[in-house]
Enzyme design. Structure first.
Site, PDB file in Angstrom:
ATOM      1  N   HIS A   7     -38.510  27.743  13.315  1.00 16.75           N
ATOM      2  CA  HIS A   7     -38.364  28.957  14.122  1.00 16.75           C
ATOM      3  C   HIS A   7     -38.161  28.641  15.600  1.00 16.75           C
ATOM      4  CE1 HIS A   7     -39.615  32.564  11.514  1.00 16.75           C
ATOM      5  NE2 HIS A   7     -39.268  31.565  10.714  1.00 16.75           N
ATOM      6  N   HIS A  33     -42.450  20.227   7.811  1.00 14.16           N
ATOM      7  CA  HIS A  33     -42.714  21.662   7.737  1.00 14.16           C
ATOM      8  C   HIS A  33     -42.255  22.239   6.406  1.00 14.16           C
ATOM      9  CE1 HIS A  33     -43.362  25.780   8.904  1.00 14.16           C
ATOM     10  NE2 HIS A  33     -42.125  26.072   8.551  1.00 14.16           N
ATOM     11  N   HIS A  38     -44.951  26.017   5.652  1.00 18.30           N
ATOM     12  CA  HIS A  38     -43.794  26.882   5.376  1.00 18.30           C
ATOM     13  C   HIS A  38     -44.042  28.041   4.429  1.00 18.30           C
ATOM     14  CE1 HIS A  38     -39.184  27.171   4.569  1.00 18.30           C
ATOM     15  NE2 HIS A  38     -39.510  27.749   5.722  1.00 18.30           N
TER      16      HIS A  38
END
Length: 372
Positions: free
Chosen positions: A8, A56, A139
């Site tokens: 993000h 992640h 995640h």
């Protein structure tokens, strides 16, 4: 302390969601650009104690050894496909498919709209080729804050560990958060609950805009009181003509309709005033940012029911978990039977760590709920 990228931290998603808007509202474009430059330098992965790969998202069909990660051009915006995207966006298959019986290694990730979903066999193959114990990733929100995926029989250790450190994700999931501490060859997963936020006006709202439901509620109270006042003295019913009698009935019906309308508005304003945070949470979870029609007029209980529990909140948030905007074309997974390179090194001489899970109230459980 090392902070990894989560996917993000990029221009595409900070603009799609609210980070860029918040930066420009509170600071300026220069501060936002400084954030983006820092985000472009966040590491994609870390190797813990030469035993655990920390990422992640997950593994990639284009990354056969951990040395391949070093060859990725990091200082750029994350792309919508390729090994860099996979490290940030890949997910494991669902439990019923994350088994040795599922032979394919990678499948297109329909949930995210990009990258892949990887199988148990893909993880085991990656661990064996790189002489690792496990992959640790995030995640995906977890109700308990963590998840021990299927055990690798070759090592007796979970092939994959998912950690999610945000309790009560989006203020609606109701999940626990969890962090992992590695010390003295002991891996301790610490669970914790959320705490109430300090009060603040949401969505950059000013005091005037925030107070409108309060003011409107009081105005509705006054209108309702005026409409319920008795009629002034008039002729007796037997002294009225037919036209006057019909006019009186029409006026009574009009007043009743106004009372109903004002009462409905009053209920909506009271709900808006008392359940402002719940309403904002529902709007954040809705794909179009709007509440379902008629929900506000049904009162507070309907709002809480609409917000739901962990699974319902997770399902409602699913559109927000995907790659926003135009989706990249689905990429066919590579042939898993093709020759694959190995990392020429031996499994770390470090002892296999002991796993334990500790909840916030101090209860401790060895093994961490490993799936057999």
């Amino acid at each position: 302390v090392s902070t990894q990228s989560t996917g993000h931290e990029c221009r595409h998603l900070t603009e799609y969601f609210t980070f860029k808007h918040e930066c420009l509202h509170k600071y300026d474009e220069e501060v936002y650009d400084a954030f983006m430059s820092a985000f472009d330098a966040l590491p994609l992965a870390a190797l813990l104690n030469e035993q655990f790969l920390c990422v992640h998202g997950g593994i990639s069909p284009e990354i056969q050894t951990i040395d391949d990660i070093q060859n990725i051009e990091r200082f750029r915006e994350p792309p919508s496909s390729g090994p860099m995207c996979d490290l940030l966006w890949a997910d494991p298959l669902e439990d019923e498919q994350f088994t040795p019986a599922h032979k394919s290694f990678f499948e297109f990730n329909d949930v995210r709209g990009c990258s892949f979903m990887f199988s148990f066999n893909a993880v085991v193959d990656f661990l064996e080729r790189n002489q690792l114990l496990s992959v640790i990733r995030a995640h995906e929100a977890q109700d308990a804050g963590y998840k021990m995926h299927l055990t690798n029989d070759a090592t007796g250790f979970p092939s994959l560990i998912t950690l999610f450190s945000a309790p009560n994700y989006l203020d609606s999931y109701g999940n626990k958060g969890a962090v992992l501490r590695y010390d003295g060859n002991v891996m301790n997963i610490r669970q914790f609950n959320h705490v109430k936020h300090p009060y603040y006006l949401p969505a950059f709202m000013d005091v005037f805009a925030w107070s409108m439901p309060f003011v409107t509620l009081k105005v509705a109270d006054m209108l309702l009181a005026l409409l319920q006042l008795p009629d002034p003295p008039t002729k007796n019913a037997d002294e009225l003509t037919d036209e006057e009698r019909k006019a009186r009935e029409r006026r009574k019906e009009a007043v009743k309709n106004k009372i109903r309308a004002v009462s409905k508005m009053r209920l909506m304003m009271r709900t808006l005033r008392e359940e402002r945070e719940t309403i904002l949470e529902i709007k954040e979870l809705a794909p179009n940012g709007r509440m379902p029609k008629g929900l506000l007029s049904q009162g507070a209980s309907a709002l809480k029911k609409a917000l739901g529990d962990f699974q319902r909140a997770k399902a409602a948030d699913r559109p927000n978990e995907a790659w926003p905007g135009d989706k990249p074309p689905a990429t066919p997974p590579p042939d898993s039977a093709a020759p694959r390179r190995r990392l020429e090194r031996k499994l770390s001489k470090h002892l296999k760590p002991k796993l334990s899970v500790e909840s916030e109230d101090g209860e401790e459980e060895s093994g961490g709920g490993t799936t057999k």
